[in-house]
Motif scaffolding. Structure first.
Motif, mmCIF file in Angstrom:
data_model
loop_
_atom_site.group_PDB
_atom_site.id
_atom_site.type_symbol
_atom_site.label_atom_id
_atom_site.label_comp_id
_atom_site.label_asym_id
_atom_site.label_seq_id
_atom_site.Cartn_x
_atom_site.Cartn_y
_atom_site.Cartn_z
ATOM 1 N N ARG A 251 0.724 -1.084 -0.118
ATOM 2 C CA ARG A 251 0.090 0.120 -0.079
ATOM 3 C C ARG A 251 1.003 1.051 -0.104
ATOM 4 O O ARG A 251 1.895 1.483 1.075
ATOM 5 N N LYS A 252 0.800 1.977 -0.801
ATOM 6 C CA LYS A 252 1.783 3.331 -1.099
ATOM 7 C C LYS A 252 1.426 4.203 0.072
ATOM 8 O O LYS A 252 -0.029 4.303 0.390
ATOM 9 N N VAL A 253 2.206 5.094 0.525
ATOM 10 C CA VAL A 253 2.127 6.096 1.338
ATOM 11 C C VAL A 253 2.756 7.465 0.994
ATOM 12 O O VAL A 253 3.593 7.474 0.061
ATOM 13 N N HIS A 257 2.728 10.198 5.954
ATOM 14 C CA HIS A 257 2.206 9.000 6.850
ATOM 15 C C HIS A 257 3.145 8.626 7.793
ATOM 16 O O HIS A 257 4.356 8.570 7.725
ATOM 17 N N THR A 259 5.013 6.191 9.954
ATOM 18 C CA THR A 259 5.614 4.772 9.875
ATOM 19 C C THR A 259 6.862 4.487 10.975
ATOM 20 O O THR A 259 7.282 3.549 11.064
ATOM 21 N N HIS A 285 2.442 -4.795 10.698
ATOM 22 C CA HIS A 285 2.960 -3.922 9.493
ATOM 23 C C HIS A 285 4.421 -4.237 9.329
ATOM 24 O O HIS A 285 5.008 -4.135 10.241
ATOM 25 N N ALA A 287 7.358 -1.318 7.017
ATOM 26 C CA ALA A 287 7.369 -0.254 5.958
ATOM 27 C C ALA A 287 8.284 -0.690 4.980
ATOM 28 O O ALA A 287 9.298 -1.370 5.223
ATOM 29 N N GLY A 296 5.897 2.607 0.962
ATOM 30 C CA GLY A 296 4.627 1.913 1.464
ATOM 31 C C GLY A 296 4.727 0.954 2.556
ATOM 32 O O GLY A 296 5.573 1.079 3.283
ATOM 33 N N THR A 297 3.550 0.308 2.809
ATOM 34 C CA THR A 297 3.382 -0.500 3.869
ATOM 35 C C THR A 297 2.849 -1.849 3.311
ATOM 36 O O THR A 297 2.263 -1.974 2.443
#
Length: 313
Positions: A251-253, A257, A259, A285, A287, A296-297
């Motif tokens: 999932r792009k951040v 964001h 992290t 999760h 990173a 992303g994550t």
């Protein structure tokens, strides 16, 4: 091609296989399935009973076997370095046989020692007994590449070293293959090694029968027979994570964001790397970093829900 011995033993029966240029194809299967026999028929150390072997469309049976072997690199399990020659002389063996001048042979040997991670100034004058097992294996790979062969044959090249060194050699070999792009046929008993190194994997059963020929992810996700399913093991789903890129579930951040505190893995990693990092840190999760930037994550649930066809190759 096939190989049948005088007593009627079928070592390889009617095998048809196409190895694309620049790819690494792994032959794997139980003991006695003809893997090494196939390798030795390619460079005519063993003569096929019937069939043809073509390299770039040319039938190898039309070529003098000695000349053929000088054009095909060959790496074996216990390296086979000449104990009475220095490492530099070992690497330069085939170029000398081809009549290269001394200066050219030395330059090529030093270039390849550098390429496989052996400093020629430090290791060139040493003898095989003065090197570790991993270093001798690297020297064996350098020797096989010396005359710039179009095809490289490797018969269980890393099996004689301990697991830690073996893992490092595999990583180095992937780096080397990315640089030289040879057409390689590699024999192994180790399904993890096959999955890690192979662009395609050919699973053979007794008598050299081809059970399945596919990229690693497809082989693990969709075994073609009960034999393949049993051979790759019940944990093939875990192995599939090692050939599935993070991009399939990442999932792009954005820049803002948060992290902080998450374990991280490089964006070149796999779902296996991400899951290992999460389990080690007891996190849900991870990173994903491109150098120093989080891009992303990946969540633990996303890994478990990854589609079966989300594979790296």
């Amino acid at each position: 091609m096939s190989k049948v011995y005088g007593d009627g033993t079928v070592a390889v029966g009617g095998l048809t296989l196409d190895v694309p240029a620049g790819e690494l194809v792994v032959l794997i299967g139980p003991s006695g399935c003809g893997k090494s026999t196939v390798l030795r028929m390619i460079n005519r150390l063993i003569q096929p009973t019937q069939g043809r072997i073509l390299i770039d469309g040319d039938d190898v049976t039309d070529v003098d076997p000695v000349e053929l072997r000088r054009r095909i690199g060959y790496v074996i399990q216990n390296v086979g370095l000449f104990p009475h020659q220095s490492i530099r002389a070992n690497v330069g063996t085939v170029p000398r046989l081809l009549g290269w001048k001394k200066d050219r042979v030395r330059r090529r040997a030093d270039e390849l020692l550098e390429l496989v991670g052996l400093d020629p100034a430090r290791f060139g004058k040493r003898y095989p007994h003065e090197l570790s097992g991993g270093q001798r294996q690297r020297a064996g790979v350098a020797r096989a590449l010396a005359a710039d062969p179009s095809v490289l044959l490797m018969d269980e090249p890393f099996s004689a070293v301990d697991p830690i060194v073996r893992g490092k050699l595999q990583e180095e070999f992937l780096r080397l293959q990315a640089a030289v792009g040879k057409t390689i046929v590699l024999v192994t008993h180790d399904i993890d090694e096959a999955v890690k190194l192979g662009d395609r994997i050919a699973v053979l059963s007794e008598g050299g029968k081809l059970e399945q020929y596919a990229p690693p992810g497809e082989l693990l996700a969709e075994p073609a027979s009960d034999m393949v399913r049993d051979f790759v093991g019940a944990d093939r789903g875990v192995r599939r994570l090692a050939v599935t890129p993070l991009s399939t579930v990442m999932r792009k951040v954005g820049p803002g964001h948060d992290t902080a505190g998450l374990p991280s893995v490089p964006d070149t990693g796999t779902l296996y790397d991400a899951l290992a990092a999460m389990l080690t840190a007891d996190a849900l999760h991870v990173a994903v970093r491109n150098r120093d930037r989080v891009v992303g994550t990946v969540s633990r649930s996303a890994i478990f829900e990854a589609p079966a066809d989300a594979i790296a190759r």
